[in-house]
Design a protein around this motif. Structure first.
Motif, PDB file in Angstrom:
ATOM      1  N   ALA A  54       0.812  -1.213   0.000  1.00 28.77           N
ATOM      2  CA  ALA A  54       0.000   0.000   0.000  1.00 28.77           C
ATOM      3  C   ALA A  54       0.849   1.269   0.000  1.00 28.77           C
ATOM      4  CB  ALA A  54      -0.913   0.013   1.232  1.00 28.77           C
ATOM      5  N   ARG A  55       2.165   1.125   0.123  1.00 29.18           N
ATOM      6  CA  ARG A  55       3.036   2.304   0.153  1.00 29.18           C
ATOM      7  C   ARG A  55       3.394   2.719  -1.267  1.00 29.18           C
ATOM      8  NH1 ARG A  55       7.596   1.808   4.703  1.00 29.18           N
ATOM      9  NH2 ARG A  55       7.853   3.933   3.928  1.00 29.18           N
ATOM     10  N   PRO A  56       3.394   4.010  -1.553  1.00 27.26           N
ATOM     11  CA  PRO A  56       3.632   4.446  -2.924  1.00 27.26           C
ATOM     12  C   PRO A  56       5.034   4.118  -3.437  1.00 27.26           C
ATOM     13  CG  PRO A  56       3.146   6.319  -1.466  1.00 27.26           C
ATOM     14  CD  PRO A  56       3.078   5.085  -0.643  1.00 27.26           C
ATOM     15  N   ASN A  57       6.043   4.143  -2.564  1.00 29.58           N
ATOM     16  CA  ASN A  57       7.403   3.904  -3.037  1.00 29.58           C
ATOM     17  C   ASN A  57       7.781   2.429  -3.057  1.00 29.58           C
ATOM     18  OD1 ASN A  57       7.481   3.485  -0.327  1.00 29.58           O
ATOM     19  ND2 ASN A  57       9.064   4.999   0.137  1.00 29.58           N
ATOM     20  N   GLY A  58       6.898   1.550  -2.554  1.00 28.09           N
ATOM     21  CA  GLY A  58       7.135   0.122  -2.640  1.00 28.09           C
ATOM     22  C   GLY A  58       8.349  -0.379  -1.887  1.00 28.09           C
ATOM     23  N   THR A  59       8.725   0.268  -0.811  1.00 31.80           N
ATOM     24  CA  THR A  59       9.881  -0.176  -0.044  1.00 31.80           C
ATOM     25  C   THR A  59       9.600  -1.522   0.614  1.00 31.80           C
ATOM     26  OG1 THR A  59      11.453   0.443   1.673  1.00 31.80           O
ATOM     27  CG2 THR A  59       9.168   1.004   2.057  1.00 31.80           C
ATOM     28  N   VAL A  60      10.639  -2.250   0.951  1.00 30.82           N
ATOM     29  CA  VAL A  60      10.477  -3.599   1.480  1.00 30.82           C
ATOM     30  C   VAL A  60      11.131  -3.696   2.856  1.00 30.82           C
ATOM     31  CG1 VAL A  60      10.609  -6.053   0.912  1.00 30.82           C
ATOM     32  CG2 VAL A  60      10.739  -4.345  -0.904  1.00 30.82           C
ATOM     33  N   SER A  61      10.832  -2.779   3.722  1.00 34.53           N
ATOM     34  CA  SER A  61      11.370  -2.803   5.078  1.00 34.53           C
ATOM     35  C   SER A  61      10.225  -2.991   6.052  1.00 34.53           C
ATOM     36  CB  SER A  61      12.106  -1.497   5.394  1.00 34.53           C
ATOM     37  OG  SER A  61      12.541  -1.483   6.732  1.00 34.53           O
ATOM     38  N   PRO A  92       9.348   4.637  13.073  1.00 36.72           N
ATOM     39  CA  PRO A  92       9.025   5.768  12.177  1.00 36.72           C
ATOM     40  C   PRO A  92      10.277   6.395  11.565  1.00 36.72           C
ATOM     41  CG  PRO A  92       8.910   6.483  14.452  1.00 36.72           C
ATOM     42  CD  PRO A  92       9.224   5.011  14.492  1.00 36.72           C
ATOM     43  N   TRP A  93      11.000   5.620  10.754  1.00 39.15           N
ATOM     44  CA  TRP A  93      12.228   6.113  10.120  1.00 39.15           C
ATOM     45  C   TRP A  93      12.008   6.308   8.628  1.00 39.15           C
ATOM     46  CZ3 TRP A  93      16.079   2.031  12.527  1.00 39.15           C
ATOM     47  CH2 TRP A  93      16.215   2.302  13.900  1.00 39.15           C
ATOM     48  N   THR A  94      12.874   7.123   8.043  1.00 42.11           N
ATOM     49  CA  THR A  94      12.866   7.274   6.594  1.00 42.11           C
ATOM     50  C   THR A  94      13.516   6.049   5.957  1.00 42.11           C
ATOM     51  OG1 THR A  94      15.023   8.367   6.569  1.00 42.11           O
ATOM     52  CG2 THR A  94      13.079   9.773   6.862  1.00 42.11           C
ATOM     53  N   ASP A  95      13.346   5.912   4.650  1.00 42.16           N
ATOM     54  CA  ASP A  95      13.926   4.760   3.963  1.00 42.16           C
ATOM     55  C   ASP A  95      15.447   4.749   4.086  1.00 42.16           C
ATOM     56  OD1 ASP A  95      11.453   3.889   3.223  1.00 42.16           O
ATOM     57  OD2 ASP A  95      11.505   4.858   1.254  1.00 42.16           O
ATOM     58  N   ARG A  96      16.072   5.908   4.042  1.00 42.25           N
ATOM     59  CA  ARG A  96      17.530   5.968   4.157  1.00 42.25           C
ATOM     60  C   ARG A  96      17.977   5.485   5.544  1.00 42.25           C
ATOM     61  NH1 ARG A  96      21.833   8.432   1.728  1.00 42.25           N
ATOM     62  NH2 ARG A  96      23.552   9.081   3.111  1.00 42.25           N
ATOM     63  N   ARG A 133      16.337   3.464   7.503  1.00 46.52           N
ATOM     64  CA  ARG A 133      16.061   2.034   7.597  1.00 46.52           C
ATOM     65  C   ARG A 133      17.176   1.213   6.949  1.00 46.52           C
ATOM     66  NH1 ARG A 133      10.476   0.497   8.326  1.00 46.52           N
ATOM     67  NH2 ARG A 133       9.207   2.311   8.807  1.00 46.52           N
ATOM     68  N   LYS A 134      17.675   1.674   5.805  1.00 44.00           N
ATOM     69  CA  LYS A 134      18.733   0.935   5.119  1.00 44.00           C
ATOM     70  C   LYS A 134      19.997   0.861   5.976  1.00 44.00           C
ATOM     71  CE  LYS A 134      17.050   1.940   0.464  1.00 44.00           C
ATOM     72  NZ  LYS A 134      17.305   2.681  -0.815  1.00 44.00           N
ATOM     73  N   TRP A 135      20.301   1.930   6.715  1.00 46.32           N
ATOM     74  CA  TRP A 135      21.461   1.908   7.605  1.00 46.32           C
ATOM     75  C   TRP A 135      21.262   0.908   8.743  1.00 46.32           C
ATOM     76  CZ3 TRP A 135      26.162   3.626   6.703  1.00 46.32           C
ATOM     77  CH2 TRP A 135      26.355   4.658   5.796  1.00 46.32           C
ATOM     78  N   ALA A 136      19.999   0.617   9.066  1.00 49.73           N
ATOM     79  CA  ALA A 136      19.716  -0.291  10.187  1.00 49.73           C
ATOM     80  C   ALA A 136      19.677  -1.758   9.776  1.00 49.73           C
ATOM     81  CB  ALA A 136      18.383   0.079  10.834  1.00 49.73           C
ATOM     82  N   TYR A 137      19.717  -2.058   8.464  1.00 49.12           N
ATOM     83  CA  TYR A 137      19.603  -3.445   8.022  1.00 49.12           C
ATOM     84  C   TYR A 137      20.713  -4.324   8.598  1.00 49.12           C
ATOM     85  CZ  TYR A 137      16.110  -2.046   4.558  1.00 49.12           C
ATOM     86  OH  TYR A 137      14.990  -1.580   3.937  1.00 49.12           O
ATOM     87  N   ALA A 138      21.964  -3.897   8.427  1.00 48.66           N
ATOM     88  CA  ALA A 138      23.094  -4.733   8.866  1.00 48.66           C
ATOM     89  C   ALA A 138      23.088  -4.950  10.379  1.00 48.66           C
ATOM     90  CB  ALA A 138      24.410  -4.115   8.400  1.00 48.66           C
ATOM     91  N   PRO A 139      22.962  -3.884  11.211  1.00 50.85           N
ATOM     92  CA  PRO A 139      22.907  -4.137  12.661  1.00 50.85           C
ATOM     93  C   PRO A 139      21.740  -5.025  13.072  1.00 50.85           C
ATOM     94  CG  PRO A 139      23.300  -1.807  12.221  1.00 50.85           C
ATOM     95  CD  PRO A 139      22.975  -2.442  10.911  1.00 50.85           C
ATOM     96  N   THR A 140      20.602  -4.853  12.401  1.00 52.03           N
ATOM     97  CA  THR A 140      19.441  -5.681  12.738  1.00 52.03           C
ATOM     98  C   THR A 140      19.697  -7.145  12.396  1.00 52.03           C
ATOM     99  OG1 THR A 140      17.952  -3.823  12.317  1.00 52.03           O
ATOM    100  CG2 THR A 140      16.983  -6.025  12.352  1.00 52.03           C
ATOM    101  N   ALA A 141      20.293  -7.405  11.229  1.00 53.71           N
ATOM    102  CA  ALA A 141      20.594  -8.782  10.838  1.00 53.71           C
ATOM    103  C   ALA A 141      21.591  -9.419  11.799  1.00 53.71           C
ATOM    104  CB  ALA A 141      21.147  -8.802   9.411  1.00 53.71           C
ATOM    105  N   ILE A 142      22.599  -8.652  12.225  1.00 54.87           N
ATOM    106  CA  ILE A 142      23.584  -9.181  13.176  1.00 54.87           C
ATOM    107  C   ILE A 142      22.911  -9.509  14.504  1.00 54.87           C
ATOM    108  CG2 ILE A 142      25.647  -8.600  14.512  1.00 54.87           C
ATOM    109  CD1 ILE A 142      26.568  -6.939  12.098  1.00 54.87           C
ATOM    110  N   ALA A 143      22.033  -8.606  14.965  1.00 54.39           N
ATOM    111  CA  ALA A 143      21.336  -8.844  16.234  1.00 54.39           C
ATOM    112  C   ALA A 143      20.463 -10.089  16.161  1.00 54.39           C
ATOM    113  CB  ALA A 143      20.495  -7.622  16.599  1.00 54.39           C
ATOM    114  N   VAL A 144      19.779 -10.279  15.031  1.00 56.30           N
ATOM    115  CA  VAL A 144      18.927 -11.465  14.871  1.00 56.30           C
ATOM    116  C   VAL A 144      19.765 -12.738  14.895  1.00 56.30           C
ATOM    117  CG1 VAL A 144      17.430 -12.698  13.265  1.00 56.30           C
ATOM    118  CG2 VAL A 144      17.090 -10.255  13.660  1.00 56.30           C
ATOM    119  N   MET A 145      20.911 -12.719  14.215  1.00 55.55           N
ATOM    120  CA  MET A 145      21.768 -13.907  14.201  1.00 55.55           C
ATOM    121  C   MET A 145      22.336 -14.205  15.585  1.00 55.55           C
ATOM    122  SD  MET A 145      23.787 -13.761  10.535  1.00 55.55           S
ATOM    123  CE  MET A 145      24.272 -12.035  10.671  1.00 55.55           C
TER     124      MET A 145
END
Length: 320
Positions: free
Chosen positions: A230-237, A242-246, A248-260
């Motif tokens: 339903a989001r116009p920009n079609g982001t996949v996060s 409540p973060w901007t797409d930019r 969120r992208k910076w948070a991908y790597a730390p989030t993946a490390i934390a999950v592992m």
């Protein structure tokens, strides 16, 4: 092409038989509550032409399950309900005393059944009719989460699933506005499933059980993922912040490390179950030293942890 209808009705029939025959009051309540929640969500999410038919079907299934089970298995349901209410009353009162001892941080993840015996009322032993009665869970996900993780953990738990439901609610109009009817209906079903699982976890069928626990997380993840359509920009996060797409992208790597890093805990608990089974096999073969070594490797938080402590104590008391 129109999908066949018979498999759907076969699944509904099997679900109904599964509810009626075992005589489980909580199972029947969960089935009926799920039907009622589905009826409400279909009304809120679906277009007008589908609301009446779909919600009426869901409501009829819920009411029919209750009436049929009462007719065919009334005495068993009544006995199960009476015992369940008394056990829950004792367990919940003990859980509240656990929470009062450490209200903010709790006693630690997976530690409910370790600390519960200190708070267990004597009535539980009388109700179950055995002195070695063991209570592994609080029969309420909210109370168990508060006892283990404190009110801070409860707040994070509510924030996680609450953000999914809020996102689903905000996405429904956008999906219907662009004509994405199938996505909207899938979102309605998934959101209803998540809500029903969370509600039923409040009175017994908690996330520690296989079906509600293992189905809740994928359903919540799929519901959150569908809201992205339903989001116009079609982001996949799917980070519920409540973060901007930019950002969120910076948070991908730390989030993946934390999950592992966190994944090592369920992996360790799985290995602990194997160690416990090996210990039981060694004990049956009277190989006491091997059994004790295996039980010492069972980690706190594993389903077998309390049993491992109990059996180890028995072996130490009864062997020279």
């Amino acid at each position: 092409p129109t999908p066949p209808q018979r498999p759907r009705w076969a699944i509904v029939l099997l679900l109904g038989v599964d509810v009626v025959l075992p005589g489980s009051a909580k199972g029947l309540a969960a089935f009926a509550l799920s039907g009622a929640v589905s009826a409400v969500f279909l009304i809120l999410f679906s277009p007008a032409r589908l609301r009446v038919e779909a919600s009426a079907l869901a409501g009829a299934l819920a009411i029919g399950a209750v009436l049929t089970a009462s007719q065919f298995n009334g005495p068993a349901l009544e006995n199960d309900l009476t015992l369940g209410v008394e056990l829950d009353r004792c367990t919940w009162s003990a859980s509240l005393r656990m929470i009062a001892e450490k209200p903010w941080t709790g006693h630690g993840p997976g530690s409910f059944w370790v600390h519960y015996p200190r708070f267990r009322p004597p009535e539980v032993i009388q109700l179950e009719g055995r002195h070695n009665s063991m209570t592994a869970h609080a029969d309420s996900q909210l109370l168990e989460t508060a006892a283990e993780l404190g009110w801070i953990g409860v707040g994070l738990w509510l924030w996680l699933f609450g953000s999914v439901m809020v996102s689903a609610w905000n996405a429904r109009k956008a999906l219907l506005r662009v004509g994405a009817l199938s996505d909207d209906l899938y979102l309605s079903g998934l959101a209803a499933a998540v809500s029903a699982a969370l509600l039923t976890s409040l009175f017994g069928l908690g996330l520690a059980f296989l079906i509600p626990g293992w189905l809740l997380w994928p359903a919540a993840g799929l519901a959150a993922g569908l809201t992205l359509a339903a989001r116009p920009n079609g982001t996949v996060s799917v980070l519920p912040v409540p973060w901007t797409d930019r950002e969120r992208k910076w948070a991908y790597a730390p989030t993946a490390i934390a999950v592992m890093m966190l994944a090592r805990f369920p992996a360790g608990w799985f290995v602990s179950d194997i160690e416990h089974n090996q210990a039981v096999a060694s004990a049956k073969a009277h190989q006491w030293n091997d059994a004790l070594k295996h039980w010492d490797r069972v980690l706190p938080g594993a389903d077998a942890y309390m049993l491992a402590r109990y059996f180890k104590g028995n072996v130490l008391l009864e062997t020279p």
